[in-house]
Design a protein around this motif. Structure first.
Motif, PDB file in Angstrom:
ATOM      1  N   ARG A 150      -3.733   9.149   2.094  1.00 52.48           N
ATOM      2  CA  ARG A 150      -2.507   8.515   1.472  1.00 52.48           C
ATOM      3  C   ARG A 150      -1.822   9.967   0.967  1.00 52.48           C
ATOM      4  NH1 ARG A 150      -3.348   3.519  -1.667  1.00 52.48           N
ATOM      5  NH2 ARG A 150      -5.323   2.762  -1.074  1.00 52.48           N
ATOM      6  N   LYS A 201      -7.080  -0.420  -2.358  1.00 50.19           N
ATOM      7  CA  LYS A 201      -6.677  -1.430  -1.286  1.00 50.19           C
ATOM      8  C   LYS A 201      -7.271  -2.815  -2.114  1.00 50.19           C
ATOM      9  CE  LYS A 201      -6.517   1.228   2.863  1.00 50.19           C
ATOM     10  NZ  LYS A 201      -7.095   1.573   4.306  1.00 50.19           N
ATOM     11  N   VAL A 259      -2.412  -3.371  -2.547  1.00 50.20           N
ATOM     12  CA  VAL A 259      -3.193  -2.716  -3.416  1.00 50.20           C
ATOM     13  C   VAL A 259      -3.284  -3.591  -4.746  1.00 50.20           C
ATOM     14  CG1 VAL A 259      -2.596  -0.333  -2.395  1.00 50.20           C
ATOM     15  CG2 VAL A 259      -1.260  -1.082  -4.252  1.00 50.20           C
ATOM     16  N   ASP A 314      -9.899   7.832   2.144  1.00 46.20           N
ATOM     17  CA  ASP A 314      -8.825   7.059   1.891  1.00 46.20           C
ATOM     18  C   ASP A 314      -7.482   7.893   1.042  1.00 46.20           C
ATOM     19  OD1 ASP A 314      -6.972   5.213   2.209  1.00 46.20           O
ATOM     20  OD2 ASP A 314      -8.100   3.693   1.060  1.00 46.20           O
ATOM     21  N   GLU A 322       0.858  -1.308   0.030  1.00 48.23           N
ATOM     22  CA  GLU A 322      -0.131  -0.045   0.010  1.00 48.23           C
ATOM     23  C   GLU A 322       0.984   1.429   0.109  1.00 48.23           C
ATOM     24  OE1 GLU A 322      -3.070   2.171   3.158  1.00 48.23           O
ATOM     25  OE2 GLU A 322      -3.227  -0.154   2.959  1.00 48.23           O
TER      26      GLU A 322
END
Length: 571
Positions: A439, A403, A411, A435, A395
């Motif tokens: 990130r 994911k 991922v 998400d 990831e």
């Protein structure tokens, strides 16, 4: 500008032509009705079609034989022999067009237009019998003419070939003239691009254009080039990828968009990297990375067949087979396969120690993702010769990727590796805006640690995701690297017409004392008669002639004949 003797001579010929009433660079159209390739392929079958031809190209050789001569002309399709006879191109008793113009004033490299008819010589060579000849462009520099022959053992040998890579890349126009076979590389590159475009259009995807100048450099992990927009008074970046703009179009309701993009990354240069490169990026709604693997291997297989008539392509010492299906490894499987070490459960400290044991160079700015990437790059990538998909990345390595649906910590991403280098990168695209923000924030922390390739946070892109982006598969395919493979080219510079180069070194001209004296006297006047300047310089005839010749060769003065005498002028 320092001029050689030949360059000076050609400039003098240019002046002589103009005095003869011949424009060395005429503006009027020259009607071409045939090509060398057309003649060579079809003349034997259709001889009556070549009784009145008009063709243009570059003069590549001359063999003067009294009142008749042979020469060679080269157009964009090939080279062939021409036959020029004095009595055919001259009117009446005036032979100057042959004896003065053709024999003395036309040089190798000049671009000419000729009219005449095709015939076969006594030795069986298809040639053009010239009935009219016209200068279309005077070449002021001599071509590096390649000489061929045999050595003492009877082996074919070439002299004066234009083969130095730096010269070829810097003067690509000259490379194309004297090494016409390299055109095939660029024709294949265009064929490759057209195959991709046709394939995309067959599937109903829309070709689009997105900004090259961007306020935020997003869509990849790379260092950007910076510039400034004067009117808006703001910093802009040359794009490192077009990904985030294409995803905005998916948000906007397009089901499939693609773009052939010029991207720019302010990074190292090598035979696999150029700061300016071309890739195609494709985004398709309601698909995932598994679908994209199938789609892309079908595309590349078609490219191989269209370019080579086969899925097998010879690349250096290897034969690469693009026939589907391609081999597939997860990233951790590949590392374990080539190193014997399972790193799938390792944290950063253990990864750093493992990298050290494997002899993989690291530094303190590298986080977990970077360490894994370095291990893979050093120990696995170069060994993957046949096209192979590497899937399921950690990831931390993929801040724009969804994911994995069944493997925590990973991922849904793949890269295609071929001939030891990545040629494409693809994701099941991350479409969760919460998400995605996290990130980006993780990337900001890496930037604080000194990672100058970490991604930046793009608020407008996050806003677009908050309106909802459908499940999407995206891919970037490197046109330059794929062209290298498909044309068996050793360097990326071989598949770029004009690769980035260091500035050309300037030749510093050192003048002797006599040359300096002449120039110092001339410069305040700008232009003088040769006799007046010679008297002022007070040099002997020998020193005077040598000084003027040196200044002319250095491109610092012009000497011209006018009605009231010979003049010298400072440039």
């Amino acid at each position: 500008m320092q001029l050689s003797e030949q360059e000076i001579q050609r400039r003098n010929e240019r002046e002589a032509l103009m005095k003869m009433g011949i424009d060395p660079y005429p503006a009027d159209l020259f009607d071409v009705n045939v090509s060398v390739k057309d003649i060579m392929e079809n003349y034997e079958r259709r001889k009556t079609d070549y009784k009145d031809i008009s063709i243009a190209g570059r003069l590549m050789s001359k063999r003067i034989m009294g009142s008749a001569s042979f020469a060679e002309i080269q157009d964009s399709t090939g080279r062939m022999q021409i036959y020029v006879r004095r009595d055919d191109i001259c009117e009446g008793d005036d032979t100057s067009w042959y004896n003065d113009f053709f024999k003395k004033r036309l040089d190798i490299g000049d671009i000419i237009g000729i009219k005449g008819y095709v015939f076969t010589t006594q030795v069986g060579e298809i040639s053009i019998h010239v009935t009219d000849i016209k200068l279309l462009s005077k070449s002021l520099r001599p071509l590096p003419i390649v000489k061929e022959g045999e050595d003492e053992e009877g082996n074919k040998k070439t002299w004066d070939a234009f083969t130095d890579p730096e010269q070829r890349y810097r003067q690509r126009y000259l490379d194309l003239i004297v090494n016409p076979h390299i055109k095939e590389t660029f024709k294949k590159r265009t064929q490759l691009v057209n195959t991709i475009r046709d394939f995309m259009n067959e599937h109903g995807y829309l070709e689009v254009e997105t900004p090259i100048l961007q306020p935020i450099h997003g869509g990849a992990a790379a260092r950007p080039f910076e510039t400034h927009h004067n009117t808006l008074d703001m910093k802009l970046y040359l794009r490192i990828a077009n990904e985030l703009y294409l995803k905005r179009l998916i948000v906007g309701g397009f089901d499939g968009v693609y773009e052939f993009a010029k991207d720019f990354r302010n990074e190292g240069m090598s035979r696999f990297h150029n700061p300016e490169f071309t890739q195609i990026e494709l985004y398709v709604a309601y698909k995932d990375y598994n679908w994209m693997m199938d789609f892309m291997e079908e595309l590349v297989e078609r490219i191989a067949i269209n370019l080579h008539g086969d899925t097998k392509v010879k690349v250096g010492e290897n034969t690469i087979d693009f026939q589907r299906p391609w081999k597939r490894f997860t990233m951790f499987e590949a590392i374990q396969h080539f190193t014997g070490i399972d790193i799938s459960e390792m944290e950063e400290a253990e990864l750093r120690e493992t990298a050290k044991k494997l002899g993989v160079p690291t530094d303190d700015t590298m986080g977990k993702a970077k360490l894994i990437d370095e291990i893979f790059g050093e120990k696995c990538e170069g060994q993957l010769i046949q096209p192979t998909f590497i899937t399921d990345y950690p990831e931390e390595m993929s801040p724009l990727t969804k994911k994995h649906r069944s493997k925590p910590g990973l991922v849904e991403r793949f890269e295609a590796i071929c001939n030891g280098k990545e040629i494409m990168n693809a994701y099941s695209e991350l479409n969760d805006p919460i998400d995605q923000r996290k990130r980006f924030e993780d990337q900001l922390e890496l930037a604080k640690r000194g990672d100058d390739e970490a991604m930046v946070l793009d608020e407008d892109f996050l806003r677009a995701l908050e309106f909802g982006m459908p499940p999407t598969a995206g891919v970037g395919l490197g046109i330059d690297r794929l062209s290298m493979i498909m044309t068996d080219s050793k360097s990326i510079q071989d598949v770029l017409f004009f690769p980035q180069m260091k500035p050309e070194k300037k030749v510093k001209v050192e003048l002797n004392e006599d040359e300096k004296r002449v120039l110092e006297l001339l410069k305040p006047q700008g232009k003088m008669t040769l006799d007046a300047l010679k008297d002022a310089a007070g040099l002997s005839n020998k020193k005077w002639d040598k000084a003027v010749k040196g200044l002319r060769n250095a491109g610092m003065v012009n000497v011209t004949k006018e009605d009231d005498g010979m003049f010298i002028e400072a440039k």
